[in-house]
Scaffold this motif. Structure first.
Motif, PDB file in Angstrom:
ATOM      1  N   LYS A  52       0.819  -1.202   0.000  1.00 51.76           N
ATOM      2  CA  LYS A  52       0.000   0.000   0.000  1.00 51.76           C
ATOM      3  C   LYS A  52       0.858   1.259   0.000  1.00 51.76           C
ATOM      4  CE  LYS A  52      -3.650   2.286   2.697  1.00 51.76           C
ATOM      5  NZ  LYS A  52      -4.507   2.188   3.921  1.00 51.76           N
ATOM      6  N   LYS A  53       1.953   1.234   0.725  1.00 50.15           N
ATOM      7  CA  LYS A  53       2.788   2.433   0.845  1.00 50.15           C
ATOM      8  C   LYS A  53       3.722   2.626  -0.341  1.00 50.15           C
ATOM      9  CE  LYS A  53       6.131   4.724   3.831  1.00 50.15           C
ATOM     10  NZ  LYS A  53       6.908   4.667   5.105  1.00 50.15           N
ATOM     11  N   GLN A  54       4.283   1.535  -0.858  1.00 51.79           N
ATOM     12  CA  GLN A  54       5.333   1.663  -1.863  1.00 51.79           C
ATOM     13  C   GLN A  54       4.903   1.306  -3.281  1.00 51.79           C
ATOM     14  OE1 GLN A  54       9.195  -0.030  -0.646  1.00 51.79           O
ATOM     15  NE2 GLN A  54       8.262  -0.457   1.342  1.00 51.79           N
ATOM     16  N   GLY A  55       3.796   0.578  -3.428  1.00 50.37           N
ATOM     17  CA  GLY A  55       3.457   0.062  -4.744  1.00 50.37           C
ATOM     18  C   GLY A  55       4.142  -1.268  -4.969  1.00 50.37           C
ATOM     19  N   ALA A  56       3.609  -2.074  -5.894  1.00 44.44           N
ATOM     20  CA  ALA A  56       4.085  -3.454  -6.079  1.00 44.44           C
ATOM     21  C   ALA A  56       5.562  -3.517  -6.463  1.00 44.44           C
ATOM     22  CB  ALA A  56       3.226  -4.162  -7.124  1.00 44.44           C
ATOM     23  N   LYS A  57       5.970  -2.714  -7.448  1.00 44.20           N
ATOM     24  CA  LYS A  57       7.351  -2.792  -7.957  1.00 44.20           C
ATOM     25  C   LYS A  57       8.358  -2.366  -6.903  1.00 44.20           C
ATOM     26  CE  LYS A  57      10.411  -1.103 -11.600  1.00 44.20           C
ATOM     27  NZ  LYS A  57      10.525  -0.237 -12.802  1.00 44.20           N
ATOM     28  N   ASN A  58       8.153  -1.199  -6.328  1.00 44.94           N
ATOM     29  CA  ASN A  58       9.088  -0.697  -5.317  1.00 44.94           C
ATOM     30  C   ASN A  58       9.106  -1.591  -4.084  1.00 44.94           C
ATOM     31  OD1 ASN A  58       9.823   1.500  -6.884  1.00 44.94           O
ATOM     32  ND2 ASN A  58       8.237   2.829  -6.022  1.00 44.94           N
ATOM     33  N   TYR A  59       7.934  -2.127  -3.732  1.00 47.03           N
ATOM     34  CA  TYR A  59       7.863  -3.003  -2.565  1.00 47.03           C
ATOM     35  C   TYR A  59       8.672  -4.272  -2.789  1.00 47.03           C
ATOM     36  CZ  TYR A  59       6.067  -6.515   0.619  1.00 47.03           C
ATOM     37  OH  TYR A  59       5.981  -7.524   1.535  1.00 47.03           O
ATOM     38  N   PHE A  60       8.521  -4.870  -3.958  1.00 46.18           N
ATOM     39  CA  PHE A  60       9.252  -6.106  -4.251  1.00 46.18           C
ATOM     40  C   PHE A  60      10.760  -5.866  -4.241  1.00 46.18           C
ATOM     41  CE2 PHE A  60      11.247  -9.102  -7.199  1.00 46.18           C
ATOM     42  CZ  PHE A  60      10.838 -10.309  -6.654  1.00 46.18           C
ATOM     43  N   ILE A  61      11.178  -4.773  -4.849  1.00 48.63           N
ATOM     44  CA  ILE A  61      12.610  -4.467  -4.900  1.00 48.63           C
ATOM     45  C   ILE A  61      13.152  -4.205  -3.505  1.00 48.63           C
ATOM     46  CG2 ILE A  61      14.324  -2.795  -5.693  1.00 48.63           C
ATOM     47  CD1 ILE A  61      12.617  -2.412  -8.216  1.00 48.63           C
ATOM     48  N   SER A  68      11.895  -5.107  -0.540  1.00 46.30           N
ATOM     49  CA  SER A  68      11.758  -6.203   0.412  1.00 46.30           C
ATOM     50  C   SER A  68      12.572  -7.435   0.059  1.00 46.30           C
ATOM     51  CB  SER A  68      10.278  -6.595   0.544  1.00 46.30           C
ATOM     52  OG  SER A  68       9.520  -5.524   1.043  1.00 46.30           O
ATOM     53  N   PHE A  69      12.792  -7.679  -1.240  1.00 48.95           N
ATOM     54  CA  PHE A  69      13.397  -8.947  -1.648  1.00 48.95           C
ATOM     55  C   PHE A  69      14.682  -8.807  -2.466  1.00 48.95           C
ATOM     56  CE2 PHE A  69       8.826  -9.732  -1.166  1.00 48.95           C
ATOM     57  CZ  PHE A  69       8.836 -10.775  -0.251  1.00 48.95           C
ATOM     58  N   MET A  70      14.929  -7.628  -3.014  1.00 49.06           N
ATOM     59  CA  MET A  70      16.081  -7.479  -3.915  1.00 49.06           C
ATOM     60  C   MET A  70      17.210  -6.640  -3.333  1.00 49.06           C
ATOM     61  SD  MET A  70      14.950  -9.247  -6.471  1.00 49.06           S
ATOM     62  CE  MET A  70      15.998  -8.856  -7.871  1.00 49.06           C
ATOM     63  N   LYS A  71      17.009  -6.072  -2.149  1.00 46.75           N
ATOM     64  CA  LYS A  71      18.050  -5.271  -1.514  1.00 46.75           C
ATOM     65  C   LYS A  71      18.586  -5.993  -0.281  1.00 46.75           C
ATOM     66  CE  LYS A  71      16.547  -0.653  -2.991  1.00 46.75           C
ATOM     67  NZ  LYS A  71      16.152   0.691  -2.548  1.00 46.75           N
ATOM     68  N   PRO A  72      19.887  -5.858   0.016  1.00 48.19           N
ATOM     69  CA  PRO A  72      20.907  -5.067  -0.693  1.00 48.19           C
ATOM     70  C   PRO A  72      21.421  -5.696  -1.978  1.00 48.19           C
ATOM     71  CG  PRO A  72      21.885  -6.218   1.155  1.00 48.19           C
ATOM     72  CD  PRO A  72      20.419  -6.480   1.237  1.00 48.19           C
ATOM     73  N   THR A  73      21.081  -6.963  -2.227  1.00 52.07           N
ATOM     74  CA  THR A  73      21.499  -7.614  -3.475  1.00 52.07           C
ATOM     75  C   THR A  73      20.462  -8.658  -3.874  1.00 52.07           C
ATOM     76  OG1 THR A  73      23.175  -9.059  -4.477  1.00 52.07           O
ATOM     77  CG2 THR A  73      22.899  -9.223  -2.105  1.00 52.07           C
ATOM     78  N   ALA A  74      20.284  -8.842  -5.181  1.00 50.00           N
ATOM     79  CA  ALA A  74      19.280  -9.780  -5.692  1.00 50.00           C
ATOM     80  C   ALA A  74      19.611 -11.231  -5.346  1.00 50.00           C
ATOM     81  CB  ALA A  74      19.153  -9.624  -7.206  1.00 50.00           C
ATOM     82  N   ILE A  75      20.862 -11.491  -4.992  1.00 51.15           N
ATOM     83  CA  ILE A  75      21.266 -12.858  -4.641  1.00 51.15           C
ATOM     84  C   ILE A  75      20.505 -13.361  -3.412  1.00 51.15           C
ATOM     85  CG2 ILE A  75      23.231 -14.281  -3.922  1.00 51.15           C
ATOM     86  CD1 ILE A  75      25.059 -12.416  -5.471  1.00 51.15           C
ATOM     87  N   LEU A  76      20.062 -12.439  -2.588  1.00 49.80           N
ATOM     88  CA  LEU A  76      19.375 -12.817  -1.353  1.00 49.80           C
ATOM     89  C   LEU A  76      17.904 -13.151  -1.555  1.00 49.80           C
ATOM     90  CD1 LEU A  76      20.855 -10.166   1.119  1.00 49.80           C
ATOM     91  CD2 LEU A  76      21.507 -12.564   0.873  1.00 49.80           C
ATOM     92  N   GLU A  89      10.259 -15.295   4.974  1.00 50.85           N
ATOM     93  CA  GLU A  89       8.856 -14.965   5.218  1.00 50.85           C
ATOM     94  C   GLU A  89       8.128 -16.134   5.881  1.00 50.85           C
ATOM     95  OE1 GLU A  89       7.675 -11.935   4.819  1.00 50.85           O
ATOM     96  OE2 GLU A  89       9.689 -11.388   4.127  1.00 50.85           O
ATOM     97  N   PHE A  90       8.456 -17.348   5.472  1.00 47.43           N
ATOM     98  CA  PHE A  90       7.843 -18.535   6.077  1.00 47.43           C
ATOM     99  C   PHE A  90       8.380 -18.768   7.491  1.00 47.43           C
ATOM    100  CE2 PHE A  90       7.450 -19.243   1.504  1.00 47.43           C
ATOM    101  CZ  PHE A  90       6.110 -19.595   1.405  1.00 47.43           C
ATOM    102  N   THR A  91       9.681 -18.558   7.672  1.00 46.97           N
ATOM    103  CA  THR A  91      10.260 -18.762   9.010  1.00 46.97           C
ATOM    104  C   THR A  91       9.760 -17.709   9.995  1.00 46.97           C
ATOM    105  OG1 THR A  91      12.240 -17.469   8.400  1.00 46.97           O
ATOM    106  CG2 THR A  91      12.324 -19.862   8.073  1.00 46.97           C
ATOM    107  N   ASN A  92       9.466 -16.514   9.503  1.00 51.50           N
ATOM    108  CA  ASN A  92       8.911 -15.479  10.387  1.00 51.50           C
ATOM    109  C   ASN A  92       7.567 -15.913  10.964  1.00 51.50           C
ATOM    110  OD1 ASN A  92      11.058 -13.749  10.033  1.00 51.50           O
ATOM    111  ND2 ASN A  92      10.055 -12.498   8.481  1.00 51.50           N
ATOM    112  N   VAL A  93       6.741 -16.527  10.119  1.00 46.75           N
ATOM    113  CA  VAL A  93       5.439 -17.025  10.589  1.00 46.75           C
ATOM    114  C   VAL A  93       5.644 -18.108  11.641  1.00 46.75           C
ATOM    115  CG1 VAL A  93       3.324 -18.230   9.931  1.00 46.75           C
ATOM    116  CG2 VAL A  93       4.261 -16.460   8.437  1.00 46.75           C
ATOM    117  N   LEU A  94       6.549 -19.041  11.363  1.00 48.73           N
ATOM    118  CA  LEU A  94       6.785 -20.152  12.290  1.00 48.73           C
ATOM    119  C   LEU A  94       7.350 -19.675  13.616  1.00 48.73           C
ATOM    120  CD1 LEU A  94       8.286 -22.832   9.850  1.00 48.73           C
ATOM    121  CD2 LEU A  94       6.013 -22.832  10.892  1.00 48.73           C
ATOM    122  N   THR A  95       8.366 -18.823  13.563  1.00 46.39           N
ATOM    123  CA  THR A  95       8.993 -18.374  14.810  1.00 46.39           C
ATOM    124  C   THR A  95       8.050 -17.500  15.632  1.00 46.39           C
ATOM    125  OG1 THR A  95      10.034 -16.518  13.627  1.00 46.39           O
ATOM    126  CG2 THR A  95      11.327 -18.525  13.899  1.00 46.39           C
TER     127      THR A  95
END
Length: 239
Positions: free
Chosen positions: A135-144, A146-154, A162-168
């Protein structure tokens, strides 16, 4: 050791009646507390209004520690709702735990002493962090962000995270509450075994139930704090 829940069969689908009733009861209690304490609000609070405002300010402090000052009001009500639900859920089964017949079906226990309830709460919390991030960043900026910084390798690691956060988040709450209820049940069984042991078990039960109020509050605090930490990771842009 596991308590026996009241199971309701609906069209061949088993439903945990104990958990359903206790979850509804928790919602009703939270509503009644807020409704009762918020009647006849005054500029100079006293009594019940003081109690409610103390909880509101406490939760606001948790939120303000994790998001910017101008965004506190955007997430304050959400955090307050989760805090009150988890707190009341915890206290229901720990502070008010009464076991008369330990081997019979249990109609009274903490909703948060069930892994399905705590994992559902955690799942809702994580989904909401994604929702507010989008809602705050938009789909593209949010994906980049949350998931592509600091490097796309991560990217694979962050998806797994995201799954481990739910479990823990869910299992941490469940583990603490379930362990507390198990101990209360063990003490009750000890007291029921003989009159002599009852004398020993009674003060132990009272002491542990008193301490359980502190445990329930701490676990509610931890749950909301972690939820807001996850929220801050989703709504804040990394540079």
């Amino acid at each position: 050791m596991e308590e026996i829940s009241w199971i309701i069969d609906i069209a061949g689908i088993p439903l945990d009646g104990t958990m359903a009733l206790m979850t509804i009861l928790t919602c009703v209690i939270v509503f009644c507390i807020v409704f009762f304490c918020s009647r006849n609000l005054q500029m100079k609070p006293k009594g019940k209004q003081n109690v409610l405002e103390a909880i509101v300010d406490f939760v606001k402090g948790i939120v303000s520690d994790n998001v910017t000052k101008k965004e506190v009001n955007d997430y304050h009500l959400l955090a307050f709702t989760f805090f009150m639900f988890v707190l009341v859920s915890n206290i229901l089964g720990l502070m008010t735990k009464v076991v008369i017949f330990p081997d019979e079906v249990s109609f009274w226990k903490s909703p948060t002493a069930d892994p399905l309830v705590t994992l559902t709460l955690a799942f809702i919390a994580i989904i909401l962090t994604h929702y507010y991030g989008l809602k705050k960043q938009g789909a593209k900026n949010y994906f980049i962000n949350s998931f592509m910084k600091p490097t796309a390798i991560l990217l694979p690691i962050k998806i797994i995270e995201e799954f481990t956060n739910v479990l823990t988040l869910g299992l941490r709450l469940y583990g603490n509450l379930f362990a507390g209820e198990v101990l209360l049940t063990l003490i009750a069984k000890l007291g029921a075994s003989s009159p002599t042991k009852f004398v020993l078990a009674l003060p132990l039960e009272v002491i542990w139930q008193t301490f359980s109020l502190f445990i329930g509050a701490v676990q509610a605090f931890i749950f909301v704090t972690l939820m807001m930490v996850y929220m801050s990771h989703k709504i804040e842009v990394e540079h």
